[in-house]
Design a protein around this motif. Structure first.
Motif, PDB file in Angstrom:
ATOM      1  N   HIS A   1      43.373  -4.722  -3.992  1.00  0.00           N
ATOM      2  CA  HIS A   1      42.460  -5.278  -3.347  1.00  0.00           C
ATOM      3  C   HIS A   1      42.885  -6.687  -3.199  1.00  0.00           C
ATOM      4  CE1 HIS A   1      38.698  -5.631  -5.902  1.00  0.00           C
ATOM      5  NE2 HIS A   1      40.066  -6.125  -7.149  1.00  0.00           N
ATOM      6  N   THR A   2      42.567  -7.880  -1.784  1.00  0.00           N
ATOM      7  CA  THR A   2      43.248  -8.704  -2.222  1.00  0.00           C
ATOM      8  C   THR A   2      41.926  -9.657  -3.015  1.00  0.00           C
ATOM      9  OG1 THR A   2      41.772  -9.207  -0.076  1.00  0.00           O
ATOM     10  CG2 THR A   2      44.479  -9.137  -0.112  1.00  0.00           C
TER      11      THR A   2
ATOM     12  N   CYS B   1      47.936  -5.058   0.836  1.00  0.00           N
ATOM     13  CA  CYS B   1      47.188  -4.373  -1.324  1.00  0.00           C
ATOM     14  C   CYS B   1      48.290  -2.697  -1.277  1.00  0.00           C
ATOM     15  CB  CYS B   1      46.005  -4.437  -0.532  1.00  0.00           C
ATOM     16  SG  CYS B   1      44.774  -5.226  -0.650  1.00  0.00           S
TER      17      CYS B   1
ATOM     18  N   GLN C   1      44.492  -6.472   3.236  1.00  0.00           N
ATOM     19  CA  GLN C   1      42.889  -6.829   3.754  1.00  0.00           C
ATOM     20  C   GLN C   1      43.234  -8.175   3.755  1.00  0.00           C
ATOM     21  OE1 GLN C   1      41.349  -6.094   0.179  1.00  0.00           O
ATOM     22  NE2 GLN C   1      40.681  -4.047   1.171  1.00  0.00           N
ATOM     23  N   CYS C   2      42.672  -8.614   4.276  1.00  0.00           N
ATOM     24  CA  CYS C   2      42.028  -9.844   4.566  1.00  0.00           C
ATOM     25  C   CYS C   2      41.035 -10.981   3.446  1.00  0.00           C
ATOM     26  CB  CYS C   2      41.767 -10.764   5.917  1.00  0.00           C
ATOM     27  SG  CYS C   2      42.149 -12.666   6.270  1.00  0.00           S
ATOM     28  N   GLU C   3      40.987 -10.897   2.708  1.00  0.00           N
ATOM     29  CA  GLU C   3      39.815 -12.000   1.967  1.00  0.00           C
ATOM     30  C   GLU C   3      39.401 -12.960   2.146  1.00  0.00           C
ATOM     31  OE1 GLU C   3      39.311  -9.358  -0.843  1.00  0.00           O
ATOM     32  OE2 GLU C   3      37.954 -10.485  -1.532  1.00  0.00           O
TER      33      GLU C   3
ATOM     34  N   GLY D   1      36.132  -8.514   2.429  1.00  0.00           N
ATOM     35  CA  GLY D   1      37.434  -7.911   2.437  1.00  0.00           C
ATOM     36  C   GLY D   1      37.824  -7.049   3.597  1.00  0.00           C
TER      37      GLY D   1
ATOM     38  N   GLY E   1      39.349  -5.234   6.298  1.00  0.00           N
ATOM     39  CA  GLY E   1      40.988  -3.769   6.555  1.00  0.00           C
ATOM     40  C   GLY E   1      41.518  -4.884   7.612  1.00  0.00           C
TER      41      GLY E   1
END
Ligand code: PHE
Length: 359
Positions: free
Chosen positions: A176-177, A200, A216-218, A315, A317
């Motif tokens: 994950h980010t 990821c 993903q974009c954290e 997080g 998607g």
């Protein structure tokens, strides 16, 4: 006025006219200077109307004098028109000399972008407006940042939530980010606002909604008094901007060791309009935004005092968001290099729903 006086006056008018024509810089200025002389109420124009006041035997002479003056004025006008036109031409020519035909031209936007890139750019623009910076972290990550510092110690059952590609060098492909959360805290401290778009990897069986490689974009916001209300407001704004309409969302409790409380934010499936389809597993809802308040332990790992600061994290998607936005039903399309699934630049901002099934 006797004829001699008239001649004197005509001479004076010509001298005056010449001076005013000389100072004219444009054809328009010249035209208005001319009408001040020969126009009906101009200096010469007025005199033209006085012929009838002269004795019949003088009228021939007066007429000739007036006509001569009129012609002289017209000649002056022609002369100065030419002068102005030539000056204009010369100015044009000097501009032409400044034009360098060897300079490279403007390039028209060519090519298209991947749907994930298109959505990523849009998400970045939204968060930059909110004062977030865009950060990046390594795809090959350590156990520490991917798990440990996120409050997932070794042997913690939560490790099973994310099937991991372990590498021979002891590192792993980030699942994950979120590892960039602690990296960013270490680098910037608090207060902090950043997003981290990135790739990821998970050891998944691939099907229409699962891929082993996805984006993903954290998101992370840490400050004094950051609350769940801030989290919800930002998430709503994000989805409204991306889909250019109010999207139905629901918040469910969700468990992630690095947030407390943690939530699953679902949005109504835009592919089937909430009726249920393969993409949303017939539920009408799509999990799109896991999120929550940053766990105090994680803040501590990042060197931030949890008594002073709170924060939220999410997080997003990105891959799933792109599927929703562009109407892509099968996640496998994303990594296949199928040129039919790329987004033309002219469509980057508009809502686009294109049918693209796996072929
Ligand atoms: N990293 C989590 C995941 O990939 C998502 C998440 C991020 C949850 C941030 C809460 C806060 O499943």
């Amino acid at each position: 006025m006797n004829v001699a006086d008239l001649r004197d006056q005509l001479a004076a008018i010509q001298t005056e006219a010449e001076a005013s024509f000389k100072s004219a810089k444009t054809v328009d200025e010249l035209r208005s200077a001319r009408s001040q002389v020969v126009g009906k109420s101009g200096s010469l124009g007025k005199l033209m109307g006085t012929i009838k006041d002269y004795a019949p035997q003088e009228r021939g002479e007066v007429g000739k004098a007036l006509n001569a003056a009129n012609q002289a004025i017209q000649q002056l006008v022609d002369q100065h028109t030419q002068r102005i036109e030539q000056a204009d031409l010369a100015a044009d020519a000097s501009q032409t000399a400044a034009f360098d035909p060897t300079l490279p031209g403007k390039r028209p936007p060519l090519g298209s972008v991947h749907p994930v890139t298109a959505v990523q750019w849009q998400v970045e623009a939204i968060f930059e407006r909110l004062g977030f910076t865009v950060e990046a972290g390594p795809e090959m990550e350590s156990d520490y940042y991917n798990f440990e510092a996120l409050n997932i110690p070794a042997m913690h059952p939560a490790r099973d939530m994310q099937d991991t590609f372990w590498l021979k060098n002891g590192l792993l492909l980030r699942t994950h980010t979120s590892p960039v959360q602690v990296r960013a805290m270490e680098k910037f401290g608090a207060p902090l606002r950043c997003i981290v778009p990135g790739r990821c990897f998970r050891y998944e069986t691939i099907d229409a909604s699962h891929e082993n490689t996805f984006h993903q974009c954290e998101g992370l916001m840490i400050d004094r008094n950051v609350s769940i209300a801030n989290l919800i407001a930002v998430m709503r704004l994000l989805l409204r901007e991306v889909f250019e309409r109010d999207v139905k969302v629901r918040l469910r409790p969700g468990y992630f060791p690095f947030v407390e409380p943690g939530f699953e934010l679902d949005m109504s499936c835009l592919i089937c309009g909430g009726d249920g389809c393969a993409t949303c597993k017939k539920s009408g809802w799509l999990e799109i935004l896991p999120c929550g308040m940053v766990h105090p332990n994680v803040l501590k790992f990042g060197g931030i005092d949890p008594h002073e600061y709170t924060g939220f994290a999410f997080g997003l998607g990105l891959t799933r968001l792109a599927m929703m936005k562009y109407g892509i039903r099968d996640i496998r399309v994303m990594n296949q290099g199928d040129l039919r699934s790329i987004v033309h630049p002219s469509r980057l901002n508009g809502p686009t729903v294109v049918e693209r099934d796996r072929c």
